[in-house]
Design a protein around this motif. Structure first.
Motif, short mmCIF file in Angstrom:
data_model
loop_
_atom_site.label_atom_id
_atom_site.label_comp_id
_atom_site.label_asym_id
_atom_site.label_seq_id
_atom_site.Cartn_x
_atom_site.Cartn_y
_atom_site.Cartn_z
N HIS A 281 65.46 55.67 8.38
CA HIS A 281 64.68 54.44 8.20
C HIS A 281 65.27 53.30 9.03
O HIS A 281 64.53 52.56 9.70
N GLU A 282 66.59 53.18 9.03
CA GLU A 282 67.25 52.11 9.79
C GLU A 282 67.02 52.30 11.29
O GLU A 282 66.76 51.33 12.02
N LYS A 283 67.07 53.53 11.76
CA LYS A 283 66.82 53.79 13.18
C LYS A 283 65.38 53.40 13.56
O LYS A 283 65.15 52.76 14.60
N LEU A 284 64.42 53.79 12.71
CA LEU A 284 63.03 53.50 13.02
C LEU A 284 62.73 52.01 12.93
O LEU A 284 61.84 51.50 13.63
N MET A 285 63.46 51.30 12.09
CA MET A 285 63.29 49.84 12.04
C MET A 285 63.71 49.19 13.36
O MET A 285 63.18 48.14 13.75
N GLY A 291 58.19 52.38 22.42
CA GLY A 291 59.17 53.38 22.78
C GLY A 291 58.94 54.70 22.06
O GLY A 291 59.08 55.78 22.65
N LEU A 292 58.58 54.62 20.79
CA LEU A 292 58.28 55.85 20.03
C LEU A 292 57.07 56.56 20.63
O LEU A 292 57.04 57.79 20.73
N SER A 293 56.07 55.79 21.06
CA SER A 293 54.89 56.37 21.68
C SER A 293 55.25 57.12 22.95
O SER A 293 54.75 58.23 23.20
N ALA A 294 56.14 56.53 23.75
CA ALA A 294 56.54 57.19 25.00
C ALA A 294 57.25 58.50 24.73
O ALA A 294 57.02 59.51 25.42
N GLN A 295 58.11 58.50 23.73
CA GLN A 295 58.85 59.74 23.41
C GLN A 295 57.94 60.81 22.83
O GLN A 295 58.10 62.00 23.12
N LEU A 296 56.97 60.42 22.02
CA LEU A 296 56.03 61.40 21.50
C LEU A 296 55.15 61.95 22.61
O LEU A 296 54.82 63.15 22.62
N ARG A 297 54.80 61.11 23.58
CA ARG A 297 54.01 61.57 24.71
C ARG A 297 54.77 62.62 25.51
O ARG A 297 54.20 63.62 25.96
N GLU A 459 64.64 63.23 15.94
CA GLU A 459 64.79 63.44 17.39
C GLU A 459 64.13 62.31 18.17
O GLU A 459 64.71 61.78 19.13
N VAL A 460 62.93 61.93 17.78
CA VAL A 460 62.20 60.88 18.50
C VAL A 460 62.87 59.53 18.33
O VAL A 460 62.96 58.74 19.28
N ALA A 461 63.37 59.25 17.13
CA ALA A 461 64.06 57.97 16.91
C ALA A 461 65.30 57.86 17.78
O ALA A 461 65.55 56.82 18.41
N ASP A 462 66.11 58.92 17.83
CA ASP A 462 67.33 58.89 18.65
C ASP A 462 67.00 58.71 20.12
O ASP A 462 67.64 57.93 20.84
N ALA A 463 65.98 59.45 20.59
CA ALA A 463 65.60 59.35 22.01
C ALA A 463 65.07 57.97 22.34
O ALA A 463 65.34 57.42 23.42
N THR A 464 64.33 57.37 21.42
CA THR A 464 63.79 56.04 21.65
C THR A 464 64.90 55.00 21.75
O THR A 464 64.89 54.14 22.65
N LEU A 465 65.86 55.07 20.86
CA LEU A 465 66.96 54.10 20.89
C LEU A 465 67.81 54.27 22.14
O LEU A 465 68.28 53.28 22.73
N ALA A 466 68.00 55.52 22.56
CA ALA A 466 68.75 55.75 23.80
C ALA A 466 68.00 55.16 24.99
O ALA A 466 68.60 54.55 25.89
#
Length: 505
Positions: A281-285, A291-297, A459-466
């Motif tokens: 939850h903290e990561k997604l906040m 950024g999440l959209s790009a990683q899901l794409r 996985e998506v949250a970590d990639a987005t933050l990176a």
């Protein structure tokens, strides 16, 4: 012994007491059996070696076609469809071979219980199981001589959907054993009722739900049946007085027990998908929706944005698990049956759990409100993480002030019934052009709302933050005067510089 039911028990004034109309008399004892079906025991993760019992007061009996009140201030009223045995002749220290001879009739029962008071009872079940109307019985009695006790069937429906089905062949303890065991401790008297336990599938019901239980003997001649025992759940208006005794209390353990699983209770599955932990939850906040959209794409998911909605709180952020509600186009006859009273819309807002995002399918129709300030306040009071609707919002200014993130297709002054019929909840819905399932992770910010399959969320949250770290470093280089070519995106030379900077941090 006589197999004809006696006249209904009379009230003190001499008038028949309708509560006991389906029974030969007011029962002296109602004895419930704890875990007794293999399916239920396996669902609970434990199989008892011997049967155990509890008592219900006879004042809890009700008849078919009646109502049962969920007390004010409670949330976990559960149903349990059961086969009820009615004793015809006294049984004391009988053997399993002769036990069934003491049963005169078989009928259907609903062993309702209130988990909100379960802990307070310390195992007795008196308050949690003994409320008025908590034991509907009927509507018809089957002659025990005409049925095989090992081939009786019980079925339960909630709002027309079959949720329980099992036969006495699935019992861990057959009826004869239960009768013989009880008779070695106490005398079973004429009119006493034994509730033989419930199979898997029991769960929580809310005001407006209709529960139906039927017991039949499909292998017997003529396939005799009790008919359906129908009970409607209503909302109580009188709260318990804490000055007199214990008050209702619930936690996630009780919710899991009442609903049958963490997933059914809306608490996230323990296996099979990623739970929305505090860390996630903290990561997604911190992770932007873009950024999440790009990683899901990058992972092949392009159709995961809820389009056409905007936030009533432009500076806010929303993260939670999806709870779903579906509206269908207004049709006057259907709205007359489903739109009024304690309908599906009100039920969901009254039961949404902390951390959930209520996602409403309104087909992109913003020509009426799909919620107003009262419902927004209720969701906020329940601890919901947000509301997303691809329909309109009524009283938009008051909704915005309610204190909960809300995403909507726009404001509209008309009431729900102009365009919609509240139809069902906790199903897969389509909102803003994307599919949303209960338990999906929903994230919203100023760019919009995105839906993340739970198994990909970590996985998506970590990639987005990176990627956010990398983009921030690139922005610093551009601000320092470097050209975009080779820097955005990073070529080999700039990638090496970035990685060196990371290693030195």
């Amino acid at each position: 012994m006589s197999r004809e039911p006696a006249a209904p028990a009379a009230q003190p004034g001499g008038e028949p007491d309708a509560r006991f109309g389906a029974l030969p008399s007011r029962p002296g004892k109602i004895i419930g059996v704890h875990l007794s079906y293999a399916s239920r025991a396996d669902q609970r993760g434990r199989r008892p070696e011997r049967p155990s019992y509890f008592l219900k007061p006879s004042s809890s009996v009700g008849t078919g076609g009646g109502v049962v009140e969920r007390p004010a201030g409670t949330e976990l009223l559960t149903f349990e469809g059961e086969i009820a045995l009615v004793i015809g002749t006294p049984a004391r220290r009988v053997t399993p071979d002769t036990a069934w001879e003491h049963v005169a009739w078989v009928t259907a029962a609903d062993d309702l219980g209130l988990y909100d008071l379960r802990a307070n009872d310390n195992g007795s079940g008196l308050r949690s199981k003994g409320g008025d109307g908590f034991t509907p019985i009927g509507p018809a009695l089957l002659d025990a001589r005409t049925v095989d006790p090992s081939a009786l069937r019980v079925r339960t429906w909630v709002n027309g959907h079959l949720v329980q089905e099992d036969t006495t062949a699935g019992l861990l303890f057959p009826p004869a054993q239960i009768i013989a065991d009880l008779s070695q401790h106490l005398t079973l008297e004429r009119g006493d009722v034994i509730l033989t336990g419930t199979p898997a599938g029991s769960g929580v019901v809310v005001p407006g739900d209709v529960v139906e239980v039927e017991v039949d003997a499909p292998t017997a001649a003529g396939a005799p049946t009790t008919g359906r025992l129908v009970t409607e759940v209503t909302e109580g208006t009188t709260a318990f007085d804490g000055a007199l005794g214990s008050l209702p209390s619930v936690d996630d353990t009780l919710r899991t027990a009442a609903w049958g699983s963490r997933e059914a209770a809306g608490l996230g599955a323990t296996t099979g998908r990623t739970a929305l932990t505090e860390v996630l939850h903290e990561k997604l906040m911190r992770a932007p929706v873009a950024g999440l959209s790009a990683q899901l794409r990058k992972r092949g998911l392009n159709n995961v944005t809820i389009d056409g909605v905007r936030s009533l709180h432009p500076d806010g952020k929303m993260v939670g698990t999806a709870r779903t509600l579906r509206f269908v186009p207004n049709r006057e006859d259907l709205f007359a049956r489903h739109g009024g009273g304690y309908n599906a819309q009100k039920q969901v807002f009254d039961s949404v759990l902390a951390g959930e995002v209520l996602v409403i399918e309104a087909r992109g129709e913003s020509g009426s409100g799909t919620l107003g300030d009262v419902l927004a306040l209720r969701a906020h009071a329940r601890g919901a993480a947000g509301i997303v609707t691809d329909g309109g919002v009524r009283d938009a200014e008051a909704v915005a002030a309610a204190g909960i993130p809300v995403y909507t297709a726009g404001a509209h002054p008309a009431v729900l019934g102009r365009k919609h019929v509240p139809w069902e909840s906790d199903v897969t819905v389509g909102c803003g052009g994307t599919t949303v399932q209960p338990g999906d992770i929903v994230v919203g910010d100023t760019d919009g709302v995105i839906v993340i399959p739970p198994a990909l969320a970590e996985e998506v949250a970590d990639a987005t933050l990176a990627q956010e770290d990398e983009d921030a470093w690139i922005a610093e280089q551009v601000a320092a005067g470097h050209p975009i070519k080779g820097l955005f995106p990073l070529n080999t030379e700039w990638r090496a510089r970035y990685e060196a900077w990371q290693a030195a941090r």
